[in-house]
Design an enzyme around this catalytic site. Structure first.
Site, PDB file in Angstrom:
ATOM      1  CG  ASP A  45      -0.481   0.045   2.584  1.00 34.33           C
ATOM      2  OD1 ASP A  45       0.941  -0.270   2.119  1.00 34.33           O
ATOM      3  OD2 ASP A  45      -1.088  -0.145   3.534  1.00 34.33           O
ATOM      4  CB  SER A  46       4.456   1.524  -0.429  1.00 31.58           C
ATOM      5  OG  SER A  46       4.534   0.587  -0.944  1.00 31.58           O
ATOM      6  CG  ASP A  84       0.522  -3.867   1.997  1.00 34.21           C
ATOM      7  OD1 ASP A  84       1.002  -5.247   2.697  1.00 34.21           O
ATOM      8  OD2 ASP A  84       1.415  -2.804   2.054  1.00 34.21           O
ATOM      9  CE  LYS A 112       3.784  -6.061   4.112  1.00 32.29           C
ATOM     10  NZ  LYS A 112       3.102  -4.916   4.446  1.00 32.29           N
ATOM     11  CD  GLU A 114       1.050  -1.488   7.560  1.00 38.16           C
ATOM     12  OE1 GLU A 114       0.623  -0.229   8.670  1.00 38.16           O
ATOM     13  OE2 GLU A 114       1.582  -1.415   6.467  1.00 38.16           O
ATOM     14  CD  GLU A 181       8.036  -0.686   7.701  1.00 37.68           C
ATOM     15  OE1 GLU A 181       7.261  -0.464   7.008  1.00 37.68           O
ATOM     16  OE2 GLU A 181       8.465   1.286   7.043  1.00 37.68           O
TER      17      GLU A 181
END
Ligand code: KIV
Length: 264
Positions: A45-46, A84, A112, A114, A181
């Protein structure tokens, strides 16, 4: 390259072989990154920052992630595709299931998300229903407003222990991969040794089982100040393909990351 599976990645961890991960968001770069030997492509999602120009990943939607995942799947040459789940698309286990279904049907091989212990139920549900999950710990960009900025996490005893506990709990809940990260190298090493599933690092030192970078960062084309953990692989390469191949080689032989790219 033959098709990479979770089994391939687990065997690599068992054999002490490192694997390389890079982001890609379209078919062309997916083809290039995959052909260069990158085991995992992350549709991160960057893309909200890199492609859309936002100052965080928060505005990205599931539909946008699905659009880019479809494009990456079309260019892929055998890498495992991780996509993501964007901000607020997995706030409840039911929502996580619905959002993951969209990304898996768009061509992802795993998703993925978070966060820490609160994700255990969602991860169990997803894993039981055939959706492999990577749990992203440490600096979690979707919670940047709560963290108060993009900072190194786990620097004190209490938060370091919390991260170790979360990593073990989420592995036991069914996570197939953990991503760390921006955490001190020594903590990332401890977590990597404690887990049986592979650990991917970014700004987490050289001792994780794999490394990931944002493609545009390692090609030196992201505007602004380069984060400490990024190396510009275009600086010594005559083509994008050579830069990506050098990244894969340096991850595998342990040259990247060096101490200058990590945190104490
Ligand atoms: O979105 C992304 O590209 C990521 C990496 C920075 C790990 O999550």
């Amino acid at each position: 390259m033959s098709n990479i599976t979770l089994h391939t990645l687990s065997s690599m961890k068992e054999n002490g072989e490192k694997f390389a991960v890079l982001t890609a968001y379209d078919a062309c770069f997916s083809h290039l990154v995959s052909s260069a030997g990158t085991e995992v492509i992350l549709v991160g999602d960057s893309l909200g920052m890199v492609l859309q120009g936002n100052d965080s990943t928060l505005p990205v939607s599931v539909e946008e992630m699905a659009y880019h995942t479809q494009a990456v799947a079309k260019g892929n040459q055998g890498s495992l595709i991780m996509a993501d789940l964007p901000f607020m698309s997995y706030a409840t286990p039911e929502q996580a299931m619905d959002s993951a279904a969209v990304l898996m049907q768009a061509g992802a091989n795993m998703v993925k998300l978070e966060g820490g212990a609160w994700l255990a139920e969602s991860i169990s549900l997803l894993a039981e229903r055939g959706v492999p999950v990577c749990a992203h710990l440490g600096l979690t960009p979707q919670t940047v407003n709560k963290l108060g900025g993009y900072r190194v996490q786990g620097r004190d005893q209490e938060t370091a222990q919390q991260m170790i506990n979360d990593a073990i709990l989420l592995q036991d809940a069914g996570a197939s991969i953990i991503l760390l990260e921006c955490v001190p190298a020594i903590l990332a090493k401890e977590i990597t040794l404690a887990l049986s599933v592979p650990v991917i690092g970014i700004g987490a030192g050289a001792d994780t089982d794999a490394q990931v970078l944002v493609l545009h960062d390692m090609l030196g084309i992201t505007p602004g100040r380069r984060p400490k953990f990024v190396k510009d692989f275009m600086a010594d390469a005559s083509s994008i393909e050579e830069a990506v191949k050098n990244y894969v080689l340096e991850v595998k032989d342990g040259t990247f990351p060096s101490a200058e790219h990590g945190f104490a």
